[in-house]
Design a protein around this motif. Structure first.
Motif, PDB file in Angstrom:
ATOM      1  N   PRO A 300      -3.968 -12.408  -2.392  1.00 11.25           N
ATOM      2  CA  PRO A 300      -2.894 -13.028  -1.594  1.00 11.25           C
ATOM      3  C   PRO A 300      -3.230 -14.410  -1.053  1.00 11.25           C
ATOM      4  O   PRO A 300      -2.349 -15.081  -0.512  1.00 11.25           O
ATOM      5  CB  PRO A 300      -2.661 -12.027  -0.457  1.00 11.25           C
ATOM      6  CG  PRO A 300      -3.895 -11.218  -0.390  1.00 11.25           C
ATOM      7  CD  PRO A 300      -4.445 -11.165  -1.773  1.00 11.25           C
ATOM      8  N   ARG A 316       3.721 -11.748  -5.136  1.00  6.85           N
ATOM      9  CA  ARG A 316       3.730 -12.814  -4.142  1.00  6.85           C
ATOM     10  C   ARG A 316       2.638 -12.549  -3.107  1.00  6.85           C
ATOM     11  O   ARG A 316       1.710 -11.785  -3.358  1.00  6.85           O
ATOM     12  CB  ARG A 316       5.108 -12.864  -3.481  1.00  6.85           C
ATOM     13  CG  ARG A 316       6.223 -13.216  -4.444  1.00  6.85           C
ATOM     14  CD  ARG A 316       7.585 -12.999  -3.832  1.00  6.85           C
ATOM     15  NE  ARG A 316       7.844 -11.585  -3.596  1.00  6.85           N
ATOM     16  CZ  ARG A 316       8.971 -11.107  -3.070  1.00  6.85           C
ATOM     17  NH1 ARG A 316       9.931 -11.940  -2.723  1.00  6.85           N
ATOM     18  NH2 ARG A 316       9.142  -9.816  -2.898  1.00  6.85           N
ATOM     19  N   SER A 317       2.736 -13.193  -1.967  1.00 10.47           N
ATOM     20  CA  SER A 317       1.759 -13.006  -0.895  1.00 10.47           C
ATOM     21  C   SER A 317       2.479 -12.848   0.435  1.00 10.47           C
ATOM     22  O   SER A 317       3.319 -13.676   0.790  1.00 10.47           O
ATOM     23  CB  SER A 317       0.806 -14.200  -0.822  1.00 10.47           C
ATOM     24  OG  SER A 317      -0.007 -14.123   0.336  1.00 10.47           O
ATOM     25  N   TRP A 318       2.138 -11.789   1.177  1.00 12.62           N
ATOM     26  CA  TRP A 318       2.738 -11.570   2.481  1.00 12.62           C
ATOM     27  C   TRP A 318       2.301 -12.629   3.490  1.00 12.62           C
ATOM     28  O   TRP A 318       2.911 -12.771   4.553  1.00 12.62           O
ATOM     29  CB  TRP A 318       2.385 -10.183   3.006  1.00 12.62           C
ATOM     30  CG  TRP A 318       0.939 -10.009   3.404  1.00 12.62           C
ATOM     31  CD1 TRP A 318      -0.098  -9.739   2.576  1.00 12.62           C
ATOM     32  CD2 TRP A 318       0.396 -10.102   4.720  1.00 12.62           C
ATOM     33  NE1 TRP A 318      -1.271  -9.650   3.291  1.00 12.62           N
ATOM     34  CE2 TRP A 318      -0.996  -9.862   4.611  1.00 12.62           C
ATOM     35  CE3 TRP A 318       0.925 -10.355   5.987  1.00 12.62           C
ATOM     36  CZ2 TRP A 318      -1.853  -9.883   5.718  1.00 12.62           C
ATOM     37  CZ3 TRP A 318       0.072 -10.366   7.083  1.00 12.62           C
ATOM     38  CH2 TRP A 318      -1.293 -10.136   6.949  1.00 12.62           C
ATOM     39  N   ARG A 321       5.696 -16.525   3.275  1.00 10.67           N
ATOM     40  CA  ARG A 321       7.049 -16.266   2.793  1.00 10.67           C
ATOM     41  C   ARG A 321       7.730 -17.576   2.404  1.00 10.67           C
ATOM     42  O   ARG A 321       8.343 -17.690   1.350  1.00 10.67           O
ATOM     43  CB  ARG A 321       7.862 -15.538   3.861  1.00 10.67           C
ATOM     44  CG  ARG A 321       9.257 -15.145   3.411  1.00 10.67           C
ATOM     45  CD  ARG A 321      10.013 -14.439   4.520  1.00 10.67           C
ATOM     46  NE  ARG A 321       9.365 -13.194   4.885  1.00 10.67           N
ATOM     47  CZ  ARG A 321       9.605 -12.027   4.282  1.00 10.67           C
ATOM     48  NH1 ARG A 321      10.468 -11.974   3.279  1.00 10.67           N
ATOM     49  NH2 ARG A 321       8.984 -10.937   4.676  1.00 10.67           N
ATOM     50  N   HIS A 326       5.305 -17.963   7.792  1.00 13.39           N
ATOM     51  CA  HIS A 326       3.990 -17.758   7.189  1.00 13.39           C
ATOM     52  C   HIS A 326       3.006 -17.344   8.264  1.00 13.39           C
ATOM     53  O   HIS A 326       3.335 -17.332   9.459  1.00 13.39           O
ATOM     54  CB  HIS A 326       3.518 -19.032   6.476  1.00 13.39           C
ATOM     55  CG  HIS A 326       3.508 -20.244   7.356  1.00 13.39           C
ATOM     56  ND1 HIS A 326       2.566 -20.464   8.339  1.00 13.39           N
ATOM     57  CD2 HIS A 326       4.357 -21.310   7.419  1.00 13.39           C
ATOM     58  CE1 HIS A 326       2.820 -21.604   8.960  1.00 13.39           C
ATOM     59  NE2 HIS A 326       3.902 -22.140   8.433  1.00 13.39           N
ATOM     60  N   GLN A 327       1.793 -17.005   7.837  1.00 13.36           N
ATOM     61  CA  GLN A 327       0.770 -16.523   8.757  1.00 13.36           C
ATOM     62  C   GLN A 327      -0.283 -17.583   9.092  1.00 13.36           C
ATOM     63  O   GLN A 327      -1.242 -17.286   9.815  1.00 13.36           O
ATOM     64  CB  GLN A 327       0.080 -15.288   8.149  1.00 13.36           C
ATOM     65  CG  GLN A 327       1.010 -14.128   7.867  1.00 13.36           C
ATOM     66  CD  GLN A 327       1.657 -13.586   9.121  1.00 13.36           C
ATOM     67  OE1 GLN A 327       1.014 -13.461  10.167  1.00 13.36           O
ATOM     68  NE2 GLN A 327       2.948 -13.274   9.039  1.00 13.36           N
ATOM     69  N   SER A 439       0.443  -3.059  -3.056  1.00 13.60           N
ATOM     70  CA  SER A 439       1.847  -3.455  -3.046  1.00 13.60           C
ATOM     71  C   SER A 439       2.016  -4.847  -3.650  1.00 13.60           C
ATOM     72  O   SER A 439       1.072  -5.628  -3.759  1.00 13.60           O
ATOM     73  CB  SER A 439       2.394  -3.444  -1.618  1.00 13.60           C
ATOM     74  OG  SER A 439       1.717  -4.392  -0.826  1.00 13.60           O
ATOM     75  N   SER A 441       3.268  -7.639  -2.655  1.00 14.56           N
ATOM     76  CA  SER A 441       2.869  -8.796  -1.856  1.00 14.56           C
ATOM     77  C   SER A 441       1.557  -8.573  -1.112  1.00 14.56           C
ATOM     78  O   SER A 441       1.194  -9.367  -0.254  1.00 14.56           O
ATOM     79  CB  SER A 441       3.974  -9.154  -0.854  1.00 14.56           C
ATOM     80  OG  SER A 441       5.141  -9.559  -1.533  1.00 14.56           O
ATOM     81  N   GLU A 443       0.768  -6.418   1.154  1.00 12.98           N
ATOM     82  CA  GLU A 443       0.859  -6.129   2.580  1.00 12.98           C
ATOM     83  C   GLU A 443       0.375  -4.725   2.921  1.00 12.98           C
ATOM     84  O   GLU A 443       0.208  -4.397   4.099  1.00 12.98           O
ATOM     85  CB  GLU A 443       2.285  -6.351   3.103  1.00 12.98           C
ATOM     86  CG  GLU A 443       3.300  -5.358   2.595  1.00 12.98           C
ATOM     87  CD  GLU A 443       3.968  -5.786   1.296  1.00 12.98           C
ATOM     88  OE1 GLU A 443       5.109  -5.354   1.053  1.00 12.98           O
ATOM     89  OE2 GLU A 443       3.355  -6.555   0.542  1.00 12.98           O
ATOM     90  N   ASP A 472      -1.643  -0.182   6.079  1.00 13.03           N
ATOM     91  CA  ASP A 472      -1.008  -1.496   6.135  1.00 13.03           C
ATOM     92  C   ASP A 472      -2.113  -2.533   6.282  1.00 13.03           C
ATOM     93  O   ASP A 472      -3.021  -2.366   7.108  1.00 13.03           O
ATOM     94  CB  ASP A 472      -0.056  -1.555   7.326  1.00 13.03           C
ATOM     95  CG  ASP A 472       0.535  -2.942   7.525  1.00 13.03           C
ATOM     96  OD1 ASP A 472       1.569  -3.226   6.933  1.00 13.03           O
ATOM     97  OD2 ASP A 472      -0.092  -3.722   8.278  1.00 13.03           O
ATOM     98  N   LYS A 474      -2.427  -5.643   7.497  1.00  7.56           N
ATOM     99  CA  LYS A 474      -2.654  -6.297   8.785  1.00  7.56           C
ATOM    100  C   LYS A 474      -3.132  -5.296   9.826  1.00  7.56           C
ATOM    101  O   LYS A 474      -4.064  -5.576  10.595  1.00  7.56           O
ATOM    102  CB  LYS A 474      -1.383  -6.993   9.258  1.00  7.56           C
ATOM    103  CG  LYS A 474      -1.581  -7.775  10.557  1.00  7.56           C
ATOM    104  CD  LYS A 474      -0.318  -8.548  10.935  1.00  7.56           C
ATOM    105  CE  LYS A 474      -0.527  -9.322  12.236  1.00  7.56           C
ATOM    106  NZ  LYS A 474       0.685 -10.087  12.617  1.00  7.56           N
TER     107      LYS A 474
END
Length: 524
Positions: A300, A316-318, A321, A326-327, A439, A441, A443, A472, A474
């Motif tokens: 990611p 994609r990457s979580w 977005r 974004h993070q 998953s 993305s 996540e 999950d 995160k």
């Protein structure tokens, strides 16, 4: 150039010609703004054995060229050309590369025209299409030698065949519950030349040696299949003597395979792990974290994935977005967690320059819990207006480079891993990785372990088979409350990405870590 056998020394003969074509011939192509040429020669040998009998052995070479052009009179776009070659192509190599440069240039011009027409046809929506540019880098001319004690080309093929056959036979005879063994080994020397119209002239050589062990054992809990790899950017000594470095530690190949066979026998008698419907305390060892960091941090944080450039076939990457959601700069893990990609570390992920001549450097992804950035290429770096970090690599010179991991790892902590376990009233200790399920993305994840031990009152207890964890991403990272100082690197020899698929060798790793997750296992 007279016909001759193919060796990595061919690069010495063709280097002036390749540099001249990249710098001078490129100027004859009207509208060509930039071009680069990659040439790769591999010399290797390998053998494999099955159930104590020789399966195959071979000594071979690979020779390939890849070309990129950026062209256009107004709008600029890329074009590519790649081809696998043989000894018969040496006499006409200059013409092949000239034809390849023209081919890549014409593709780039066609792409530029289509991009320009599409931009005009879609009004404001078409403004998303821009000229392809490369972020600036320092231009290097350098030679990087391979590191080895025993030259991969000097090893008698019979020695490789004998080693794999004997190990396969001894592993099969180790215990009556061992039902099948497959042992393979290879050692090779790879040399890569990169020349660009900007004046880059980079010659890198790598030695790689790897052993693969696959064991099937059958017992009261059913059939257990275990496989694992040992390898390093070194010569044949990797398998005959093992590796004892600060971050990379393997026994010799015989002992490595014996250990895996013993694990398979133990697991075929162990009880299957039962899944849980609530989170439990889990401690994961460096080998397990090798695959975990690969899947939930490495992929990611590839910027082509984050920018949706490979959504249709890789996800994609979580973490990103869009430019507003974004993070970046936000906490995604506990303050104990850091993660980075670093090609200066040893092992399969080591290199000095990537495949567009950018010097490799450490890329921090998570800095004490804060997400800080992506691996990139010159093109993707230009899109975001950030410096290139040397992460653009191809599995073979004939293929288009992609953003790939080098050594992507969780950073070490300060805790004694045994103390991390001793503090736990009840939990589980996961040793070694097996199979991921991730998953789209990234996540969330589910990754099985080779071995799962129950922890009771700070002590390692019963061994379970067929278990793993899911969480999950995160939440899992935010719940990390202990990180060990036992940092280790392991090879990942089969990372797949791209269309057509490119299988790349790279490195991953980390220390022991403690968090919380659901257990996965057998429901019967």
């Amino acid at each position: 150039m007279p016909s001759q056998s193919m060796t990595v020394q061919i690069i010495d003969q063709i280097k002036p010609m390749i540099f001249d074509l990249a710098t001078r011939y490129r100027k004859s192509l009207r509208g060509c703004r930039y071009a680069d040429i990659r040439v790769q020669v591999d010399e290797g040998q390998s053998a494999a054995a099955e159930n104590g009998g020789s399966k195959h052995s071979t000594r071979d070479y690979a020779f390939a060229v890849g070309i990129r052009a950026l062209s256009g009179d107004g709008m600029v776009a890329p074009g590519y050309f790649g081809q696998s070659l043989g000894t018969a192509d040496l006499d006409r190599l200059a013409q092949i590369i000239k034809d390849g440069l023209r081919h890549a240039h014409h593709r780039a011009l066609a792409n530029a025209l289509r991009k320009s027409a599409t931009r005009e046809a879609f009004g404001s929506l078409g403004d998303a299409l821009i000229s392809t540019t490369l972020a600036p880098i320092d231009i290097h001319q350098d030679t990087v030698p391979a590191r080895f004690e025993v030259d991969p080309r000097s090893v008698p093929l019979d020695e490789i065949t004998t080693l794999t056959t004997e190990i396969s036979r001894s592993a099969l005879a180790l215990d009556p519950h061992v039902k099948y063994t497959f042992i393979s080994a290879f050692t090779l020397l790879s040399r890569e030349l990169f020349c660009s119209s900007e004046g880059a002239n980079i010659d890198q050589c790598f030695a790689l040696t790897q052993g693969t062990c696959f064991i099937v054992a059958h017992g009261k809990s059913g059939t257990q299949e275990l496989y694992d790899y040992m390898g390093h950017q070194r010569g044949w000594e990797v398998l005959t003597r093992g590796v004892q470095e600060e971050y990379i530690q393997f026994p010799d190949f015989r002992a490595f395979c014996t250990g895996l066979a013993k694990d398979a026998v133990s697991l075929c008698h162990a009880r299957p792990l039962k899944p849980t419907d609530r989170e439990v305390v889990v401690v994961t060892d460096p080998h397990y974290n090798t695959l975990k960091v690969h899947e939930i941090v490495g992929h990611p944080t590839e910027l082509d994935r984050a920018l949706k450039m490979e959504t249709s076939y890789a996800g994609r990457s979580w973490l990103f977005r869009n430019l507003q959601e974004h993070q970046l700069g936000k906490p995604i893990a506990s303050s104990l967690v850091s993660a980075f990609s670093d090609p200066s570390l040893p092992g399969y992920g080591h290199y000095r320059y990537d495949h567009e001549g950018t010097p490799g450097r450490r890329v921090m992804h998570i800095d004490h819990g804060i997400f800080t950035g992506f691996m990139n290429s010159r093109q993707t770096a230009a899109i975001l207006g950030i410096p290139p970090n040397g992460s653009y690599k191809a599995a073979d010179a004939s293929l288009v480079p992609l953003i790939r991991m080098s050594n992507t790892v969780f950073g070490p902590g300060e805790r004694d891993p045994q103390e991390i376990i001793r503090e736990i009233p009840h939990g589980y200790y996961l040793v070694g990785h097996r199979t991921p399920s991730i998953s789209e993305s990234r996540e969330n994840f589910q990754i099985s372990a080779m071995k799962v031990y129950e922890i009771k009152q700070g002590q390692i207890g019963e061994l379970f088979c067929n278990g793993g964890i899911m969480a999950d991403t995160k939440d899992y990272l935010m719940n990390v409350d202990a990180v060990g100082k036992d940092f280790r690197l392991y090879p990942i020899p089969n990372c797949g990405k791209g269309q057509p698929m490119q299988t790349k060798r790279l490195g991953n790793g980390g220390p022991t870590m403690r968090s919380r997750a659901l257990l996965t296992g057998v429901t019967k």
